[in-house]
Write a protein that holds these residues in place. Structure first.
Motif, mmCIF file in Angstrom:
data_model
loop_
_atom_site.group_PDB
_atom_site.id
_atom_site.type_symbol
_atom_site.label_atom_id
_atom_site.label_comp_id
_atom_site.label_asym_id
_atom_site.label_seq_id
_atom_site.Cartn_x
_atom_site.Cartn_y
_atom_site.Cartn_z
ATOM 1 N N SER A 1 0.831 -1.203 0.000
ATOM 2 C CA SER A 1 0.000 0.000 0.000
ATOM 3 C C SER A 1 0.865 1.253 0.000
ATOM 4 C CB SER A 1 -0.928 -0.015 1.216
ATOM 5 O OG SER A 1 -1.694 1.169 1.263
ATOM 6 N N GLU A 2 1.895 1.274 0.836
ATOM 7 C CA GLU A 2 2.800 2.423 0.889
ATOM 8 C C GLU A 2 3.543 2.617 -0.427
ATOM 9 O OE1 GLU A 2 5.336 2.974 4.359
ATOM 10 O OE2 GLU A 2 4.047 1.550 5.442
ATOM 11 N N LEU A 3 4.007 1.518 -1.005
ATOM 12 C CA LEU A 3 4.771 1.594 -2.252
ATOM 13 C C LEU A 3 3.923 2.048 -3.435
ATOM 14 C CD1 LEU A 3 6.896 -1.671 -1.966
ATOM 15 C CD2 LEU A 3 7.765 0.665 -1.868
ATOM 16 N N THR A 4 2.683 1.592 -3.481
ATOM 17 C CA THR A 4 1.832 1.849 -4.645
ATOM 18 C C THR A 4 0.910 3.048 -4.487
ATOM 19 O OG1 THR A 4 0.087 0.382 -3.837
ATOM 20 C CG2 THR A 4 1.797 -0.596 -5.267
ATOM 21 N N GLY A 5 0.625 3.429 -3.255
ATOM 22 C CA GLY A 5 -0.350 4.494 -3.023
ATOM 23 C C GLY A 5 -1.782 3.990 -3.053
ATOM 24 N N LEU A 6 -1.960 2.692 -3.215
ATOM 25 C CA LEU A 6 -3.295 2.096 -3.218
ATOM 26 C C LEU A 6 -3.745 1.830 -1.788
ATOM 27 C CD1 LEU A 6 -2.741 -0.514 -6.072
ATOM 28 C CD2 LEU A 6 -4.075 1.594 -6.235
#
Length: 109
Positions: free
Chosen positions: A20-25
């Motif tokens: 989630s942190e890496l993708t912004g999702l």
């Protein structure tokens, strides 16, 4: 070296929070893409999802396509088509290599 890079990318070691942190999702978006069969995280004995770097790349591609208005059904269809093409290409490479080996060994007899 390429084979080693591929295995590195395929290892399922990343938590959903990190993804989630890496993708912004959001976590919900990531779970939704799993429900739609767009990604396939590994689940350990406790049910914890683990993702690979390849999964993160896939999620980024999905997010970009969704921003462009592409529906998940179309994304899945495109992914399956790409998968089939890769399998077909791998089979063709294998046949070509087998043919080369057979020709080489027949020639030596």
């Amino acid at each position: 070296m390429v084979q080693q890079d591929r295995s590195y990318k395929e290892k399922k070691v990343i938590s959903i929070g990190t993804v989630s942190e890496l993708t912004g999702l959001t976590l919900r978006q990531i779970r939704y893409y799993e429900e739609r069969k767009l990604i396939h995280p590994h689940r350990n004995e406790r049910g914890t999802r683990k993702y690979s770097f390849a999964d993160v790349e896939t999620l980024m591609d999905i997010a970009n396509k969704r921003e462009e208005g592409v529906q998940t059904t179309e994304i899945l269809k495109e992914m399956r088509t790409k998968e089939k093409k890769q399998i077909t290409e791998a089979q063709a490479r294998k046949k070509m290599l087998e043919g080369q080996l057979n020709a080489q060994f027949r020639h030596r007899r």
